[in-house]
Design a protein around this motif. Structure first.
Motif, PDB file in Angstrom:
ATOM      1  N   THR A 130       0.771  -1.429   0.096  1.00 12.03           N
ATOM      2  CA  THR A 130       0.010  -0.072  -0.063  1.00 12.03           C
ATOM      3  C   THR A 130       0.822   1.392   0.048  1.00 12.03           C
ATOM      4  O   THR A 130       0.153   2.499  -0.370  1.00 12.03           O
ATOM      5  N   GLY A 131       2.206   1.203   0.122  1.00 10.59           N
ATOM      6  CA  GLY A 131       3.177   2.258   0.351  1.00 10.59           C
ATOM      7  C   GLY A 131       3.550   2.865  -0.990  1.00 10.59           C
ATOM      8  O   GLY A 131       4.508   3.770  -0.619  1.00 10.59           O
ATOM      9  N   ILE A 132       3.164   2.403  -1.884  1.00  7.90           N
ATOM     10  CA  ILE A 132       3.767   2.884  -3.403  1.00  7.90           C
ATOM     11  C   ILE A 132       2.688   3.380  -4.287  1.00  7.90           C
ATOM     12  O   ILE A 132       2.057   2.601  -4.858  1.00  7.90           O
ATOM     13  N   THR A 133       2.528   4.757  -4.076  1.00 11.26           N
ATOM     14  CA  THR A 133       1.561   5.341  -5.115  1.00 11.26           C
ATOM     15  C   THR A 133       1.957   6.259  -6.243  1.00 11.26           C
ATOM     16  O   THR A 133       1.422   6.759  -7.041  1.00 11.26           O
ATOM     17  N   LYS A 134       3.471   6.721  -5.914  1.00  9.80           N
ATOM     18  CA  LYS A 134       3.807   7.489  -6.937  1.00  9.80           C
ATOM     19  C   LYS A 134       5.420   7.425  -7.225  1.00  9.80           C
ATOM     20  O   LYS A 134       5.883   6.705  -6.031  1.00  9.80           O
ATOM     21  N   ALA A 135       6.100   8.000  -7.953  1.00 11.84           N
ATOM     22  CA  ALA A 135       7.599   7.665  -8.064  1.00 11.84           C
ATOM     23  C   ALA A 135       8.177   7.991  -7.156  1.00 11.84           C
ATOM     24  O   ALA A 135       9.198   7.170  -6.705  1.00 11.84           O
ATOM     25  N   ASP A 137       7.817   7.893  -3.789  1.00 10.37           N
ATOM     26  CA  ASP A 137       7.757   6.832  -2.805  1.00 10.37           C
ATOM     27  C   ASP A 137       8.843   5.785  -3.029  1.00 10.37           C
ATOM     28  O   ASP A 137       9.224   5.068  -2.113  1.00 10.37           O
ATOM     29  N   LEU A 138       9.339   5.827  -4.228  1.00  9.96           N
ATOM     30  CA  LEU A 138      10.346   4.593  -4.262  1.00  9.96           C
ATOM     31  C   LEU A 138      11.923   5.191  -3.816  1.00  9.96           C
ATOM     32  O   LEU A 138      12.794   4.225  -3.640  1.00  9.96           O
ATOM     33  N   ASN A 139      11.969   6.313  -3.678  1.00  9.58           N
ATOM     34  CA  ASN A 139      13.369   6.628  -2.872  1.00  9.58           C
ATOM     35  C   ASN A 139      13.692   6.089  -1.704  1.00  9.58           C
ATOM     36  O   ASN A 139      15.043   5.824  -1.539  1.00  9.58           O
ATOM     37  N   SER A 140      13.043   5.417  -1.103  1.00 10.10           N
ATOM     38  CA  SER A 140      13.322   4.775   0.301  1.00 10.10           C
ATOM     39  C   SER A 140      13.110   3.038   0.262  1.00 10.10           C
ATOM     40  O   SER A 140      13.382   2.371   0.872  1.00 10.10           O
ATOM     41  N   LYS A 162      17.371   8.016  -5.394  1.00  8.58           N
ATOM     42  CA  LYS A 162      17.679   7.677  -4.009  1.00  8.58           C
ATOM     43  C   LYS A 162      17.302   6.066  -3.839  1.00  8.58           C
ATOM     44  O   LYS A 162      17.777   5.653  -2.629  1.00  8.58           O
ATOM     45  N   ALA A 163      16.650   5.802  -4.665  1.00  9.71           N
ATOM     46  CA  ALA A 163      16.167   4.187  -4.548  1.00  9.71           C
ATOM     47  C   ALA A 163      17.192   3.301  -4.550  1.00  9.71           C
ATOM     48  O   ALA A 163      18.402   3.608  -5.427  1.00  9.71           O
ATOM     49  N   TYR A 164      17.185   2.303  -4.055  1.00  9.66           N
ATOM     50  CA  TYR A 164      18.207   1.122  -4.285  1.00  9.66           C
ATOM     51  C   TYR A 164      17.775   0.389  -5.076  1.00  9.66           C
ATOM     52  O   TYR A 164      16.739  -0.601  -5.190  1.00  9.66           O
ATOM     53  N   ILE A 165      18.402   0.052  -6.222  1.00  9.78           N
ATOM     54  CA  ILE A 165      18.121  -0.646  -7.369  1.00  9.78           C
ATOM     55  C   ILE A 165      19.138  -1.628  -7.458  1.00  9.78           C
ATOM     56  O   ILE A 165      20.171  -1.527  -7.770  1.00  9.78           O
ATOM     57  N   ASP A 184      10.935  -4.582  -2.902  1.00  8.44           N
ATOM     58  CA  ASP A 184       9.747  -4.050  -2.788  1.00  8.44           C
ATOM     59  C   ASP A 184       8.876  -3.924  -3.871  1.00  8.44           C
ATOM     60  O   ASP A 184       7.532  -3.866  -3.773  1.00  8.44           O
ATOM     61  N   ALA A 185       9.563  -3.667  -4.896  1.00 10.62           N
ATOM     62  CA  ALA A 185       8.836  -3.502  -6.274  1.00 10.62           C
ATOM     63  C   ALA A 185       9.838  -3.841  -7.399  1.00 10.62           C
ATOM     64  O   ALA A 185      11.001  -3.858  -7.339  1.00 10.62           O
ATOM     65  N   MET A 186       9.227  -4.248  -8.752  1.00  6.70           N
ATOM     66  CA  MET A 186      10.076  -4.164  -9.768  1.00  6.70           C
ATOM     67  C   MET A 186       9.501  -3.238 -10.948  1.00  6.70           C
ATOM     68  O   MET A 186       8.524  -2.888 -10.674  1.00  6.70           O
ATOM     69  N   THR A 187      10.192  -2.584 -11.602  1.00 11.08           N
ATOM     70  CA  THR A 187       9.879  -1.603 -12.604  1.00 11.08           C
ATOM     71  C   THR A 187      10.500  -2.018 -13.869  1.00 11.08           C
ATOM     72  O   THR A 187      11.618  -2.270 -14.256  1.00 11.08           O
ATOM     73  N   THR A 188       9.505  -1.821 -14.632  1.00  9.31           N
ATOM     74  CA  THR A 188       9.781  -1.846 -16.172  1.00  9.31           C
ATOM     75  C   THR A 188       8.607  -1.589 -16.968  1.00  9.31           C
ATOM     76  O   THR A 188       7.482  -0.971 -16.517  1.00  9.31           O
ATOM     77  N   ASP A 189       8.212  -1.696 -18.306  1.00  7.73           N
ATOM     78  CA  ASP A 189       7.027  -1.433 -18.908  1.00  7.73           C
ATOM     79  C   ASP A 189       5.888  -2.139 -18.473  1.00  7.73           C
ATOM     80  O   ASP A 189       5.808  -3.504 -18.271  1.00  7.73           O
ATOM     81  N   ASN A 190       4.796  -1.434 -18.484  1.00  6.79           N
ATOM     82  CA  ASN A 190       3.590  -1.942 -18.131  1.00  6.79           C
ATOM     83  C   ASN A 190       3.029  -3.341 -18.843  1.00  6.79           C
ATOM     84  O   ASN A 190       2.552  -4.171 -18.437  1.00  6.79           O
TER      85      ASN A 190
END
Ligand code: GLU
Length: 271
Positions: A130-135, A137-140, A162-165, A184-190
């Motif tokens: 529930t803690g990720i709703t915008k870009a 939010d990813l910094n931590s 500042k995100a750890y990737i 916490d999350a993975m990121t790429t194209d929808n």
């Protein structure tokens, strides 16, 4: 029995051809090597039985057919986000259809045909998140993406420096890590994320954040300077849209997935 020299040579030739499995029509016809992803359901996937499926695979087959190559003459080769330019530069593949975003940095090394699809960078999170709703939010947060992708670069340079990737070789490795709560999350194209979320083994486990963090225009990568091939591929892509094959493939591959795709984009490369 007396056999002439020419007769003996002919007999041996027939034997050799038969032994190597080269029937008359199978021999000499050229094949084409095409780079695709092997681990992205809905786009480019090598299934357990060895079958290739996905929208990129359909596009690759359509274009190959327009270039004169039937399905049995296609050799699919696995490409990774980090080696697509090299695979083209070293002639390992004739072209690449692999969720490959067109951008200026890549265009310094390869050319593109297309675009043939537009995706947007998004996030895949566990369904309980529930803690990720915008870009921002990813910094931590601990994120996962793939080396050589625009997704990882966008996070580092623009979206959440500042995100750890953690960067891995392929997106399926991120899915595993996300499932095991290492990240916490993975990121790429929808389009890619939706494919993983919809897999049977992942049912109910993940959701897309629904953010449109970038525009990713997928192009078909080809060797720099090959304008003849670029023109032919652009013509094939236009035809694929016009005859309804594009829409049919998009529906078949993304239809069941909770993913609203963009309409076919105008072709701009090479013109
Ligand atoms: N479309 C993005 C890219 O070309 C992300 C997907 C991928 O890595 O293939 O970098």
């Amino acid at each position: 029995m007396k056999v002439s020299k020419a007769g003996a040579v002919a007999a041996v030739t027939v034997l050799v051809l038969t032994a190597s499995g080269c029937g008359e029509d199978a021999a000499d016809l050229p094949t084409i090597s095409i780079g695709i992803k092997f681990d992205q359901p809905g786009l480019g996937l090598r299934e357990a039985g060895g079958r290739f499926t996905g929208f990129d695979v359909d596009v690759a087959r359509y274009v190959a057919k327009e270039l004169g190559y039937s399905e049995d003459r296609i050799r699919f080769k696995q490409v990774f986000s980090s080696d697509r330019e090299l695979m083209l530069q070293y002639n390992e593949v004739k072209f690449v259809v692999a969720s490959y975003s067109i951008n200026e940095k890549r265009k310094a090394r390869v050319d593109f045909a297309g675009p043939y699809f537009v995706a947007h960078q998004d996030l895949l999170v566990r369904s309980t998140e529930t803690g990720i709703t915008k870009a921002e939010d990813l910094n931590s947060k601990n994120l996962c993406s793939v080396t050589g992708s625009t997704s990882a670069e966008n996070i580092r340079t623009k979206l959440a420096p500042k995100a750890y990737i953690t960067e891995v070789g392929g997106y399926s490795e991120c899915v595993t890590a996300l499932k095991e709560s290492v990240l916490d999350a993975m990121t790429t194209d929808n389009a890619i994320l939706a494919g993983y979320a919809a897999q049977d083994i992942n049912q109910g486990k993940f959701k897309l954040a629904g953010l449109s963090l970038s525009n990713e225009k997928y192009g078909i990568g080809l060797k720099k300077g090959d304008t003849e091939l670029q023109t032919k591929i652009n013509a094939a892509l236009r035809k694929m849209v016009q005859d309804g094959s594009w829409e049919k493939s998009v529906k078949a591959n993304f239809g069941a997935v909770n993913f609203k795709h963009e309409p076919a984009p105008a072709i701009t490369e090479g013109s």
